[in-house]
Write a protein that holds these residues in place. Sequence first.
Motif, PDB file in Angstrom:
ATOM      1  N   ASP A  41       0.909  -1.161   0.032  1.00  0.00           N
ATOM      2  CA  ASP A  41      -0.062   0.029  -0.127  1.00  0.00           C
ATOM      3  C   ASP A  41       0.754   1.291   0.108  1.00  0.00           C
ATOM      4  N   ALA A  42       1.775   1.109   0.736  1.00  0.00           N
ATOM      5  CA  ALA A  42       2.833   2.344   0.934  1.00  0.00           C
ATOM      6  C   ALA A  42       3.817   2.724  -0.296  1.00  0.00           C
ATOM      7  N   GLU A  43       4.469   1.462  -0.781  1.00  0.00           N
ATOM      8  CA  GLU A  43       5.585   1.674  -1.984  1.00  0.00           C
ATOM      9  C   GLU A  43       5.330   0.676  -2.998  1.00  0.00           C
ATOM     10  N   GLY A  44       4.243   0.160  -3.246  1.00  0.00           N
ATOM     11  CA  GLY A  44       3.917  -0.687  -4.154  1.00  0.00           C
ATOM     12  C   GLY A  44       4.337  -2.015  -4.311  1.00  0.00           C
ATOM     13  N   LEU A  45       3.982  -3.010  -5.032  1.00  0.00           N
ATOM     14  CA  LEU A  45       4.200  -4.467  -5.183  1.00  0.00           C
ATOM     15  C   LEU A  45       5.619  -4.581  -5.211  1.00  0.00           C
ATOM     16  N   ALA A  46       6.307  -3.825  -6.031  1.00  0.00           N
ATOM     17  CA  ALA A  46       7.643  -4.239  -6.090  1.00  0.00           C
ATOM     18  C   ALA A  46       8.749  -4.166  -4.792  1.00  0.00           C
ATOM     19  N   ALA A  47       8.034  -3.506  -3.729  1.00  0.00           N
ATOM     20  CA  ALA A  47       8.717  -3.224  -2.504  1.00  0.00           C
ATOM     21  C   ALA A  47       8.469  -4.356  -1.680  1.00  0.00           C
ATOM     22  N   VAL A  48       7.852  -5.422  -2.217  1.00  0.00           N
ATOM     23  CA  VAL A  48       7.587  -6.482  -1.256  1.00  0.00           C
ATOM     24  C   VAL A  48       8.360  -7.516  -1.676  1.00  0.00           C
ATOM     25  N   SER A  49       8.966  -8.244  -0.676  1.00  0.00           N
ATOM     26  CA  SER A  49       9.992  -9.167  -0.949  1.00  0.00           C
ATOM     27  C   SER A  49      10.017 -10.176   0.445  1.00  0.00           C
ATOM     28  N   MET A  50      10.546 -11.274   0.534  1.00  0.00           N
ATOM     29  CA  MET A  50      10.245 -12.046   1.835  1.00  0.00           C
ATOM     30  C   MET A  50      11.284 -11.411   2.614  1.00  0.00           C
ATOM     31  N   GLN A  51      12.667 -10.953   2.028  1.00  0.00           N
ATOM     32  CA  GLN A  51      13.417 -10.314   3.037  1.00  0.00           C
ATOM     33  C   GLN A  51      12.936  -8.854   3.704  1.00  0.00           C
ATOM     34  N   ARG A  52      12.197  -8.153   2.830  1.00  0.00           N
ATOM     35  CA  ARG A  52      11.832  -6.821   3.242  1.00  0.00           C
ATOM     36  C   ARG A  52      10.710  -7.148   4.354  1.00  0.00           C
ATOM     37  N   TYR A  67       6.583 -20.736   7.025  1.00  0.00           N
ATOM     38  CA  TYR A  67       5.212 -20.406   6.843  1.00  0.00           C
ATOM     39  C   TYR A  67       4.689 -20.468   5.600  1.00  0.00           C
ATOM     40  N   LEU A  68       5.412 -20.241   4.505  1.00  0.00           N
ATOM     41  CA  LEU A  68       5.094 -20.163   3.295  1.00  0.00           C
ATOM     42  C   LEU A  68       6.195 -20.303   2.419  1.00  0.00           C
ATOM     43  N   PRO A  69       6.147 -20.843   1.070  1.00  0.00           N
ATOM     44  CA  PRO A  69       7.188 -21.290   0.178  1.00  0.00           C
ATOM     45  C   PRO A  69       7.921 -20.159  -0.195  1.00  0.00           C
ATOM     46  N   GLY A  70       7.326 -19.038  -0.448  1.00  0.00           N
ATOM     47  CA  GLY A  70       8.055 -17.886  -1.442  1.00  0.00           C
ATOM     48  C   GLY A  70       7.200 -16.623  -1.552  1.00  0.00           C
ATOM     49  N   LYS A  71       7.928 -15.652  -2.397  1.00  0.00           N
ATOM     50  CA  LYS A  71       7.031 -14.566  -2.649  1.00  0.00           C
ATOM     51  C   LYS A  71       5.679 -14.834  -3.366  1.00  0.00           C
ATOM     52  N   ALA A  72       5.537 -15.383  -4.415  1.00  0.00           N
ATOM     53  CA  ALA A  72       4.414 -15.851  -4.872  1.00  0.00           C
ATOM     54  C   ALA A  72       3.268 -16.130  -4.209  1.00  0.00           C
ATOM     55  N   GLU A  73       3.479 -17.016  -3.270  1.00  0.00           N
ATOM     56  CA  GLU A  73       2.565 -17.515  -2.396  1.00  0.00           C
ATOM     57  C   GLU A  73       2.213 -16.347  -1.291  1.00  0.00           C
ATOM     58  N   LEU A  74       3.058 -15.606  -0.859  1.00  0.00           N
ATOM     59  CA  LEU A  74       3.060 -14.551  -0.119  1.00  0.00           C
ATOM     60  C   LEU A  74       1.795 -13.463  -0.741  1.00  0.00           C
ATOM     61  N   VAL A  75       2.275 -13.141  -1.979  1.00  0.00           N
ATOM     62  CA  VAL A  75       1.478 -12.136  -2.714  1.00  0.00           C
ATOM     63  C   VAL A  75      -0.052 -12.655  -2.949  1.00  0.00           C
ATOM     64  N   ALA A  76      -0.079 -13.840  -3.225  1.00  0.00           N
ATOM     65  CA  ALA A  76      -1.528 -14.323  -3.190  1.00  0.00           C
ATOM     66  C   ALA A  76      -2.119 -14.179  -2.209  1.00  0.00           C
ATOM     67  N   LEU A  77      -1.637 -14.624  -0.985  1.00  0.00           N
ATOM     68  CA  LEU A  77      -2.345 -14.517   0.521  1.00  0.00           C
ATOM     69  C   LEU A  77      -2.655 -12.973   0.588  1.00  0.00           C
ATOM     70  N   MET A  78      -1.608 -12.182   0.331  1.00  0.00           N
ATOM     71  CA  MET A  78      -1.950 -10.578   0.372  1.00  0.00           C
ATOM     72  C   MET A  78      -3.197 -10.301  -0.195  1.00  0.00           C
ATOM     73  N   ALA A  79      -3.054 -10.434  -1.587  1.00  0.00           N
ATOM     74  CA  ALA A  79      -4.409  -9.984  -2.341  1.00  0.00           C
ATOM     75  C   ALA A  79      -5.635 -10.716  -1.893  1.00  0.00           C
ATOM     76  N   ASP A  80      -5.682 -11.929  -1.395  1.00  0.00           N
ATOM     77  CA  ASP A  80      -6.898 -12.502  -0.794  1.00  0.00           C
ATOM     78  C   ASP A  80      -7.237 -11.724   0.422  1.00  0.00           C
ATOM     79  N   LEU A  81      -6.267 -11.349   1.282  1.00  0.00           N
ATOM     80  CA  LEU A  81      -6.702 -10.915   2.538  1.00  0.00           C
ATOM     81  C   LEU A  81      -7.174  -9.457   2.145  1.00  0.00           C
ATOM     82  N   ALA A  82      -6.414  -8.619   1.081  1.00  0.00           N
ATOM     83  CA  ALA A  82      -6.842  -7.351   1.089  1.00  0.00           C
ATOM     84  C   ALA A  82      -8.151  -7.476   0.325  1.00  0.00           C
ATOM     85  N   MET A  83      -8.410  -8.238  -0.439  1.00  0.00           N
ATOM     86  CA  MET A  83      -9.992  -8.357  -1.244  1.00  0.00           C
ATOM     87  C   MET A  83     -11.105  -8.276   0.026  1.00  0.00           C
TER      88      MET A  83
END
Length: 231
Positions: A41-52, A67-83
């Motif tokens: 929300d603050a910096e855009g999707l490009a700012a999201v990484s497992m490290q960050r 807890y989760l395999p990687g960034k793709a799964e993290l983003v999928a979970l984020m999108a569903d939670l945000a919706m």
Amino acid sequence: MEGDRAGGFGVLWGARPAPRRGPKPALSLERIAGTGIELADAEGLAAVSMQRVAAELGFTKMSLYRYLPGKAELVALMADLAMGRPPELGGGWRERLDAWARALLPRFVQHPWTLEATTGQRIPGPNELAWMEAAVAALDGTGLRGSERIDTVVVLVGHVRGIAQQAAAASDGRPEQQLSSSMAELLREHGAHYPAVTEAMADTDGHDQALDFGLARILDGLAALITTRSV
């Protein structure tokens, strides 16, 4: 590819482990995804990484892989939670779909990165599928075939996404007013070469009406189709 889809399915749809005795886990999928949402929300999707995300939480990157395999799964979970979950809909099919579309738009506007995160071949999450369920169910009893009800959802989502994309691109979130302002300046100098556009722009009030107009026309067309099925 198959592994990625399987991993995403497990994160989005897998049963949460039952609580066990002893200390609670330091993190949860909801907390991890919530931190990712705040970053996006603050910096855009490009700012999201497992490290960050791990750094924001005060943990190591490797701890997140428990807890989760990687960034793709993290983003999928984020999108569903945000919706989030869709609203309860009442009234006839038209009122329900109108309310559905108007409730969906703010989810994209508040989280513009979801426009990017919810495209392409992927596994929808429980919340996203619940939105589809609500819209398809609104058309029960209309006589439309299953494929037509699904296509109706696709058309409505496409319209809502288009409006959300315009809002995201506008500096103040009001794309039609910005367009009217820039076009007015342009047409003052070059309007003679574009008489139809000049005439049409002179007859606008600059208010953002694209959602209302497009939604009404979609539902008008749908009403005409439903009428033919009842004859």
